[in-house]
Write a protein that holds these residues in place. Structure first.
Motif, mmCIF file in Angstrom:
data_model
loop_
_atom_site.group_PDB
_atom_site.id
_atom_site.type_symbol
_atom_site.label_atom_id
_atom_site.label_comp_id
_atom_site.label_asym_id
_atom_site.label_seq_id
_atom_site.Cartn_x
_atom_site.Cartn_y
_atom_site.Cartn_z
ATOM 1 N N THR A 42 9.404 -2.738 -2.433
ATOM 2 C CA THR A 42 9.944 -2.212 -1.294
ATOM 3 C C THR A 42 11.301 -2.787 -0.841
ATOM 4 O O THR A 42 11.581 -3.958 -1.367
ATOM 5 C CB THR A 42 9.195 -2.200 -0.302
ATOM 6 N N LEU A 43 11.914 -2.395 -0.040
ATOM 7 C CA LEU A 43 13.409 -3.015 0.273
ATOM 8 C C LEU A 43 13.239 -4.503 0.908
ATOM 9 O O LEU A 43 13.990 -5.286 0.896
ATOM 10 C CB LEU A 43 14.029 -2.196 1.574
ATOM 11 N N ASN A 44 11.845 -4.980 1.335
ATOM 12 C CA ASN A 44 11.551 -6.129 1.789
ATOM 13 C C ASN A 44 11.335 -7.183 0.474
ATOM 14 O O ASN A 44 10.944 -8.428 0.835
ATOM 15 C CB ASN A 44 10.177 -6.133 2.768
ATOM 16 N N ASN A 45 11.193 -6.629 -0.678
ATOM 17 C CA ASN A 45 11.033 -7.581 -1.834
ATOM 18 C C ASN A 45 12.434 -7.968 -2.278
ATOM 19 O O ASN A 45 13.117 -6.900 -2.952
ATOM 20 C CB ASN A 45 10.183 -7.049 -2.688
ATOM 21 N N ARG A 93 0.761 -1.105 -0.048
ATOM 22 C CA ARG A 93 -0.054 -0.024 0.067
ATOM 23 C C ARG A 93 0.786 1.185 -0.084
ATOM 24 O O ARG A 93 1.947 1.341 0.780
ATOM 25 C CB ARG A 93 -0.833 0.191 1.087
ATOM 26 N N LEU A 94 0.605 2.266 -0.968
ATOM 27 C CA LEU A 94 1.310 3.443 -0.913
ATOM 28 C C LEU A 94 0.814 4.638 -0.310
ATOM 29 O O LEU A 94 -0.465 4.372 0.257
ATOM 30 C CB LEU A 94 1.485 3.704 -2.649
ATOM 31 N N HIS A 151 -0.890 -4.638 -4.021
ATOM 32 C CA HIS A 151 -0.954 -5.633 -2.987
ATOM 33 C C HIS A 151 -1.539 -4.577 -1.399
ATOM 34 O O HIS A 151 -0.653 -4.211 -1.094
ATOM 35 C CB HIS A 151 0.040 -6.604 -2.714
ATOM 36 N N ASP A 152 -2.943 -4.375 -1.439
ATOM 37 C CA ASP A 152 -2.955 -3.297 -0.590
ATOM 38 C C ASP A 152 -3.661 -3.835 0.632
ATOM 39 O O ASP A 152 -4.579 -3.248 1.414
ATOM 40 C CB ASP A 152 -4.325 -2.670 -1.423
ATOM 41 N N THR A 153 -3.227 -5.006 1.134
ATOM 42 C CA THR A 153 -3.704 -5.524 2.316
ATOM 43 C C THR A 153 -3.175 -5.228 3.809
ATOM 44 O O THR A 153 -3.641 -5.349 4.899
ATOM 45 C CB THR A 153 -3.406 -7.189 2.341
ATOM 46 N N GLY A 154 -1.928 -4.189 3.613
ATOM 47 C CA GLY A 154 -1.333 -4.005 4.588
ATOM 48 C C GLY A 154 -0.542 -4.736 5.212
ATOM 49 O O GLY A 154 0.407 -4.568 6.069
ATOM 50 N N GLU A 155 -0.317 -6.117 4.582
ATOM 51 C CA GLU A 155 0.960 -6.955 4.853
ATOM 52 C C GLU A 155 1.986 -7.130 3.934
ATOM 53 O O GLU A 155 1.669 -6.884 2.670
ATOM 54 C CB GLU A 155 0.059 -8.360 4.958
ATOM 55 N N GLU A 156 2.953 -7.648 4.341
ATOM 56 C CA GLU A 156 4.007 -8.013 3.271
ATOM 57 C C GLU A 156 3.310 -9.307 2.406
ATOM 58 O O GLU A 156 2.867 -10.172 3.000
ATOM 59 C CB GLU A 156 5.289 -8.466 4.219
#
Ligand code: GLV
Length: 320
Positions: free
Chosen positions: A54-57, A12-13, A30-35
């Motif tokens: 994001t840095l987590n992908n 989510r942005l 991917h707008d669920t608020g979760e990774e």
């Protein structure tokens, strides 16, 4: 199999950002608020022309294979890019971009928030009050370190380091820095260049802002941390440059007065050794976390995607 929308956004942005993309392209967000889980991400990238990450992908050969040869751009929503295998992207002709410049102010302000919190023991004070522990004002209660006249060292004089150094003058702190390259005086914000070990030996407060690269990983290990003056304070704004276990040990032994850490090497994990330190101020990766900056970062990632999908040049490309 039907063709998916050309753009995937993995998180989510900030408010107003996604609309700038959807005005031009069909988008899956991917707008669920979760990774996204890894398997979910690899399934979702298939057939896309652009992915906003994001840095987590982790963007590696598996990610690129899963996406397919039509992938044109990976736009990372960060100035950092240690999650991306730039060589693998270059081999496949995939453009990679980051978001430099737009998060400088927010990150420098956060460095100062942490610096002040660590030197004035705000975390300890807050925890004490919230725990209901009895207290009274006392001449020796929670004494901190005063900044005026205290030498500040900045490790890494890129945009963020320079913005941190510039703000030091308001606190009457003399500033020195270490950077691979000495800056011309007009860019050095009144700070003196020093070799790394000399900077460490002379900085009572050290702010770490250099990027994480193969060359800077654990640059501040136990040996180098031991070069700091006794009672120094370390503020870490880049995960992986300061060895977190060594930092916790230096706090435990009393060699350091305090420390502050904004992001962690193995997020979202935070080392128990640091959590155990009363004198560590710990923030959950908030450096760029202001509405204005997250809108600017998202906006820049979107502009990179729009440019590349329109057949133009990216605004802020990264090269291997
Ligand atoms: C860190 O949060 C970055 O933007 O690289």
């Amino acid at each position: 199999m039907s063709t998916p929308p050309p753009v995937l956004v993995t998180r989510r942005l900030a408010p107003g950002v996604i609309e700038r993309l959807t005005a031009h392209h069909a988008v899956t967000c991917h707008d669920t608020g979760e990774e996204m889980e890894r398997a979910e991400l690899l399934a979702a990238v298939r057939g896309r022309r652009a992915v906003l990450t994001t840095l987590n992908n982790r963007v590696d050969a598996d990610f690129l294979d899963a996406a397919g040869p039509q992938l044109e751009i990976v736009a990372n929503h960060a100035v950092g890019y240690h999650n991306i295998d730039l060589a693998a992207c270059a081999e496949r002709g995939v453009v990679v971009t980051n978001t430099p410049g737009v998060l400088t102010t927010a990150t420098a302000e956060m460095a100062w928030a942490l610096l002040l919190a660590a030197t004035r023991r705000l975390g300890e004070g807050e925890r004490l009050l919230r725990s209901g522990t009895p207290w009274t004002w006392a001449p020796t209660f929670l004494l901190g370190l005063e900044l005026a006249g205290t030498p500040l060292g900045v490790l890494g004089m890129g945009r963020i380091g320079r913005a941190v150094a510039r703000r030091a003058h308001a606190f009457d702190m003399p500033v020195s820095y270490h950077n691979r390259r000495e800056l011309p005086p007009e860019e050095a914000e009144g700070a003196d260049w020093k070799p790394l070990e000399e900077l460490l030996a002379t900085s009572t407060v050290l702010v770490v802002t250099c990027p994480l690269t193969a060359g800077t990983r654990h640059l501040l290990d136990a040996r180098r941390l031991a070069l700091l003056p006794r009672g120094a304070v370390v503020v870490s704004m880049t995960a992986g440059v300061v060895d977190e276990e060594a930092l916790a040990a230096a706090l435990e032994s009393g060699a350091l007065f305090a420390a502050a850490v904004d992001n962690f090497e193995h997020e979202p994990a935070v080392p128990p050794a640091l959590l155990a330190q009363e004198r560590a101020v710990l923030a959950p990766h908030l450096g760029s976390a202001t509405v204005r900056t997250r809108q600017a970062m998202g906006g820049l990632a979107v502009d990179n995607i729009l440019a590349v999908l329109a057949g133009g040049e990216p605004l802020t490309p990264l090269k291997p």
